[in-house]
Design an enzyme around this catalytic site. Sequence first.
Site, PDB file in Angstrom:
ATOM      1  N   GLN A   1       0.647  -1.006   0.019  1.00 38.91           N
ATOM      2  CA  GLN A   1      -0.159   0.110   0.104  1.00 38.91           C
ATOM      3  C   GLN A   1       0.608   1.436   0.094  1.00 38.91           C
ATOM      4  O   GLN A   1       1.742   1.625   0.820  1.00 38.91           O
ATOM      5  CB  GLN A   1      -0.908   0.083   1.093  1.00 38.91           C
ATOM      6  CG  GLN A   1      -1.767   1.194   1.299  1.00 38.91           C
ATOM      7  CD  GLN A   1      -2.356   1.177   2.732  1.00 38.91           C
ATOM      8  OE1 GLN A   1      -1.723   1.136   3.559  1.00 38.91           O
ATOM      9  NE2 GLN A   1      -3.727   1.668   2.733  1.00 38.91           N
ATOM     10  N   GLY A   2       0.803   2.253  -1.010  1.00 44.93           N
ATOM     11  CA  GLY A   2       1.499   3.211  -1.179  1.00 44.93           C
ATOM     12  C   GLY A   2       0.811   4.476  -0.763  1.00 44.93           C
ATOM     13  O   GLY A   2       0.090   5.163  -1.658  1.00 44.93           O
TER      14      GLY A   2
ATOM     15  N   SER B   1       1.347   6.914   2.690  1.00 48.17           N
ATOM     16  CA  SER B   1       1.954   7.641   3.455  1.00 48.17           C
ATOM     17  C   SER B   1       3.074   8.290   2.534  1.00 48.17           C
ATOM     18  O   SER B   1       3.739   7.266   1.932  1.00 48.17           O
ATOM     19  CB  SER B   1       2.435   7.187   4.890  1.00 48.17           C
ATOM     20  OG  SER B   1       1.398   6.959   5.548  1.00 48.17           O
TER      21      SER B   1
ATOM     22  N   GLU C   1      -9.609  -0.452   6.039  1.00 45.83           N
ATOM     23  CA  GLU C   1      -8.435  -0.939   6.701  1.00 45.83           C
ATOM     24  C   GLU C   1      -8.798  -0.797   8.234  1.00 45.83           C
ATOM     25  O   GLU C   1      -8.511  -1.606   8.924  1.00 45.83           O
ATOM     26  CB  GLU C   1      -7.294   0.228   6.342  1.00 45.83           C
ATOM     27  CG  GLU C   1      -6.113  -0.177   7.171  1.00 45.83           C
ATOM     28  CD  GLU C   1      -5.073   0.775   6.866  1.00 45.83           C
ATOM     29  OE1 GLU C   1      -5.336   1.814   6.085  1.00 45.83           O
ATOM     30  OE2 GLU C   1      -3.799   1.161   7.557  1.00 45.83           O
TER      31      GLU C   1
ATOM     32  N   SER D   1      -3.337   8.145  13.641  1.00 44.53           N
ATOM     33  CA  SER D   1      -2.753   8.082  14.994  1.00 44.53           C
ATOM     34  C   SER D   1      -4.038   7.904  15.882  1.00 44.53           C
ATOM     35  O   SER D   1      -4.870   8.482  15.653  1.00 44.53           O
ATOM     36  CB  SER D   1      -1.803   9.049  15.254  1.00 44.53           C
ATOM     37  OG  SER D   1      -2.322  10.273  15.364  1.00 44.53           O
TER      38      SER D   1
ATOM     39  N   GLU E   1      -4.385  10.133  18.284  1.00 40.60           N
ATOM     40  CA  GLU E   1      -4.755  11.655  18.251  1.00 40.60           C
ATOM     41  C   GLU E   1      -5.589  11.964  17.193  1.00 40.60           C
ATOM     42  O   GLU E   1      -6.686  12.645  17.380  1.00 40.60           O
ATOM     43  CB  GLU E   1      -3.399  12.372  18.247  1.00 40.60           C
ATOM     44  CG  GLU E   1      -2.388  12.435  19.535  1.00 40.60           C
ATOM     45  CD  GLU E   1      -1.397  11.285  19.383  1.00 40.60           C
ATOM     46  OE1 GLU E   1      -1.584  10.369  18.480  1.00 40.60           O
ATOM     47  OE2 GLU E   1      -0.844  10.924  20.446  1.00 40.60           O
TER      48      GLU E   1
END
Lengths: 399, 399, 383, 383
Positions: A128-129, A131, A246, A384, A386
């Site tokens: 998976q590309g 980030s 995901e 994340s 956060e």
Amino acid sequence: MDLALSAADIAFRDEVREFLKQSLTPSLKRSGDLMTSVFSNFESAMAWQAILAEKGWAAPDWPVEYGGTDWTVNQKIIYLKESKRAGAPSLLPMGIQMLGPILIRYGTEAQKHELLPRILSGEDVWCQGYSEPGAGSDLASLKMRAVADGDDYILNGSKIWTSFAHRSNKIFCLVKTDVDSKPQAGISFILVDLDSAGVTVAPIVSIDGEVEQCQVFFEDVRVSKDNLVGKENQGWEVAKCLLEFERGGYCYYAAIEKQLAQVRRLAAEEKTAEGWFYELDPVFSTRLAELEIEKLALEFTENRVNCLAEGKPGALTSLVKVAGTELSQKVDALALELRGTHLPLLQNEALSYGFEGGFIGSEHGLNIMNAYLNNRASTIYGGSAEIQRNIMAKQVLGL
Amino acid sequence: MDLALSAADIAFRDEVREFLKQSLTPSLKRSGDLMTSVFSNFESAMAWQAILAEKGWAAPDWPVEYGGTDWTVNQKIIYLKESKRAGAPSLLPMGIQMLGPILIRYGTEAQKHELLPRILSGEDVWCQGYSEPGAGSDLASLKMRAVADGDDYILNGSKIWTSFAHRSNKIFCLVKTDVDSKPQAGISFILVDLDSAGVTVAPIVSIDGEVEQCQVFFEDVRVSKDNLVGKENQGWEVAKCLLEFERGGYCYYAAIEKQLAQVRRLAAEEKTAEGWFYELDPVFSTRLAELEIEKLALEFTENRVNCLAEGKPGALTSLVKVAGTELSQKVDALALELRGTHLPLLQNEALSYGFEGGFIGSEHGLNIMNAYLNNRASTIYGGSAEIQRNIMAKQVLGL
Amino acid sequence: MNFEFNEEQKLLQHSVEAFLRDNYDFQRRQQQVESDTPFDQDLWRQCAELGWLGLPFSEEDGGLGASAVEMMIVFEQLGRYLVIEPFFETLVLFGGALKRSRHPIRSECLQQLISGQLHGALAHFELHSRGEIGSIESVSTTTDDGFCLKGCKTTVYNAPEADFVIVSALNLVRGEELLQLFLLPANKPGLEIEAYQTTDGRHAAELHLNNVHVDASCLLAEGSEALAILRETYDDALLLLCAEHQGAMEQLLRETVEYASERKQFGQAIGSFQVLQHRMVDMYIATELARSLLYAATLKSVDQSPDAGLFIAAAKVKSDTCAKAVAESAVQIHGGIATTNELSIGHYLKRIIVVSHLFGSTQYHQRRFGKLSRQLFAPGGMA
Amino acid sequence: MNFEFNEEQKLLQHSVEAFLRDNYDFQRRQQQVESDTPFDQDLWRQCAELGWLGLPFSEEDGGLGASAVEMMIVFEQLGRYLVIEPFFETLVLFGGALKRSRHPIRSECLQQLISGQLHGALAHFELHSRGEIGSIESVSTTTDDGFCLKGCKTTVYNAPEADFVIVSALNLVRGEELLQLFLLPANKPGLEIEAYQTTDGRHAAELHLNNVHVDASCLLAEGSEALAILRETYDDALLLLCAEHQGAMEQLLRETVEYASERKQFGQAIGSFQVLQHRMVDMYIATELARSLLYAATLKSVDQSPDAGLFIAAAKVKSDTCAKAVAESAVQIHGGIATTNELSIGHYLKRIIVVSHLFGSTQYHQRRFGKLSRQLFAPGGMA
């Protein structure tokens, strides 16, 4: 409101159990028990996938016509839970869990016809590309460009945190096809062969000494426009859909149940400084009870979410992701205590599929330090903790 | 670097201990032991202040010429610690701790001459008019106005969270003397008689049923300009200085040591469901040990801060305030467990000074529910825990 | 009370820091970790020349007679720079046990150690000890001319490089278990060293005692003397591990604040997000609270105060807890990059986790504190 | 598996909520709390007329035979509106124990209860019980015509208003302690009711048994039957306290989010500060996780599943922990005003703290969970 399994579900559960009993070899089970991350090691994952593909169970979420199953939501939960409980390795999710449903929803007939069977068979291994360096959770700010050149695009840029790129032959990428538009517009979703000219895969060594992640570099890589999934500049919609797959496609509580089973197993073997077994130690038992209770709360929250959403992941997946990953990290900490003085030993080769050599210390705790280190990333990747809380503040609480 | 007390300090400590032994009556000690907040009840505080004033110890931080002491920083710490340990009530800080040093630094000779002795003697009881409704931690946004009228000001507005206003005869206030200036400018610091025409004091009942706080209303209250402390429109400087005295003038660890002593006393009396005493319960002991260790860390942090600052409170007081109040709340939670089934009983009259009647349950735990409830405010007042962290992020970490 | 370093101490702090800044940046450290040699012999010799190897030893043994405060200063810097050279193992554990013994070989051995020529390891704890000094299973049997040792010592740091090893075992004398300490050359027959590199970049071994026959002259101490040696040595050691944690925490906080101020996401520096700001403030609070207990325990130890043991247990609990929280926050704030081998952050985390479990877990030291606290606090409180 | 209410359940939820919204706003609740009467008799009669008092009782006893799910629905609303009327005490505790007995008076008594004419209290736990059902000290001595009771029951909610009280005591029979339950009129001589108002706005009492002489006919149950009555009654009760917590959490979250969106400080709504946003998100997460276990435990209880007890213990631990965290966060975010009598927030906090300690603390239920878990989980896991 009820917790009952239907007669059909009970029959299904028994069928799954019987299959697992027959098909999970000791080597596969050992790999499943000693997982160090959400991924099994590559070899055991592919070996188990081959067995499942033969049975027709490799991609339960796909429609039957593409090699999937017609299982109900309950059955999928039962299957996941029983697989984890039996110690089955996890399949690599990038092809089956992520790209598959995207192709089924957005792909052309040609794409579906050509690619789906190769995912199931393991011929194609996808990564998976998403980030990019410098933009972890911030997908909207990506920089990798695809410039049209006749029927092709020319790709330039780099992707990072591409799990198992070094073991894959293909990658799906988010690329910028219109640099002048707003951040979230002008993004496209494209499929690339990793053996294309101009692609370099650089493995990233983790702090536990293993390689799961890579950085992938693209330098003037030529890709046909046929490799677009969805329309040009509409990749953001595809991407968001995939992110939901995901986030939703994981059964946190079953993985934590396995962690807790390992902790209980070790607590029956390992002794405290006072000389009694950990399982008899009141302070340890209290900490374990705390986590077991949290696991139950998570389990029924996941069940509730699955029932509510009828299989379609929604905003509640943020809650489950945060609660699941943070609880899992708490179980890690308890396991560290049990592993004790042997924590400095990373015996990575002893964790490989089919390993039969010697090692130091208890076999049941071999993966504990690796798992602790690896699992620190679970509250970082895939949005994340956060970011997830930001999402909930906005979407759920309206703040 | 050393922890040693000098011979002089040891002699001083012994003198303090001897004095406390002689002067702390059982009633005073009972009030000190059963405090429900950072304040003692009014009667015991004033009774103890009278005894200390006679001894010359009521205002250790003041210069000797105004009735203070010439104690070193170490001696002040020793005095605070020994007083807490012996169970002495706390003096009301508004006059001695807050206004006194302000007058000494910013007051006119006439103000010092007239007001300081009346603080010591208890003739004047001061309260603090800082917060206003709708602006708790945000002092810069205050709205109470003082409009000049010849040699006087006319005051209009309201102050809230004025501790013990209902038992006080005077109040010091921050007021807006220039409404056109920026938020922090145009503020003045002024002294007001609570029996002035136009002043109304409305007690606020706390959730534990006690009154410590009030709201004070000012309607066309006429006050002489002689009552300004510092210059007109320079009240912000005075206010900031006072906030530092407020934050710095407290010995958190000694108060927590007292809480822990109470917990240990109860743990020796109260039994768990299993029938053994709490002090013998491993889970309870572990929780207690955790908090005792945190208390030690806080104690030596406060000692470090005091030594570093040579008595002058600085930015580190934010750290101490956060760590102190949050730890104190953790001790509360442990105490709740010990009080158990008697938590619903608030027997406020049994906590009053000189009370000799009957009550239900263990005397040692009489104040626990009150203290828990009251102490929730400790992370809110005097700059909330969030504000303190904002301050540290900016001032210490430069973020 | 006074918590300032004196001038000599400041000088020491400054020189160790300057030396490491110049000679031990993270890249060079990683090269060393990934090299064939366990540590940098040149650097070790330089430290010997600078006199640092003599710090904890008395002047009659050829040392400088530095106090626990000076050692704390040094170890804070070693922790800050993630130094893998075996100061802790050779000086504090091996040297610490040796210097407390009355064995004739002591002085000669220590002089070699101080000059950088000799390395040692202390092989006491075993799989089931979990920090409890009295809890070992290795056995010593008395023979005609000495003793025969059997057992297994676990996770003995620096054993692969040690010239000498101090080994403990229990000898059954008249139905009582007598604790004995032996000083052995590392190549002693029967002493099997199963070596490995540790996750924190050092080298250690499982040390198998396969019927090791030793002369009576190898006996370093026994009974209560042996126990006292171990207890004092490990008390020193625990304090210095706290000091190491302390240096690591400082550095983690510094690097995290720096990273957060530079790294941008969603168009702004991540250090401007209030949640991350508060998390960094909590790192700061943890670091300062741990520092206070480290100072207190170190000074109690210097004073040989009766409650020194209590304070050391407290310092260890607080230091482990804080260091773990600080390191985990540093990883979380840095994001994915901190979970890779490239950045120092993850290496601090690994060292902190390992160190926090080597000589007993947090739970163990908490319980030890509880026991000591009941003895010391209960009747009327501490003076 | 299915976690949706059916249509009747939704209707019940809706009607209870609508009734309380119209009749029980916080101001009126506070007027009642501060009035001379312990609770609102009119409201109680209305509830009787609506049939709600009959919910947990079987049709042969004149009730509606509602399940634990319906009771949960009702108690969630009672918790949300901080209702002080003694549904819990009269229906769940007193009624719950009575309905499980085989005493001839049962049906008549329950019918009066259902019609709103009779109040009761269950006086079982004592100062040292701490949630452990078996742990009481009150003594029953067999007399010629019945029994004589001695002892003290602590914090008996609704005792001041009760017409009947169910009291437990231990009778020494042939060296064995036999648990007995008695049904007594509250004005029985020797039964001293030391009444007080509780911090959560209700009325309770210390109940002194000063040689209370009772007829043999007062014996409700004894031995294993008595124990089963208590265990089942308290299992129901624990679940409904969790449901009450659940309603309180929902409401605390709602009010806090609302307040934070309106209240301004430093020129902006405090709900725009990320730290407070995340704290509110954690309140939300806690509320949802607790809800899941509440549902699971309630359904296990309906199914009379063998692990129902385990789930009830788990639900209680999670519910107490979450409710306390949610309430404390609500106070912190509201600021000073929440620590006053004026706002509802502090009253939720008080109710939550009190309820969390009444029938055993979190520690107690955690330990109970641990014991049950070892029995159930250990061999091969749950089905």
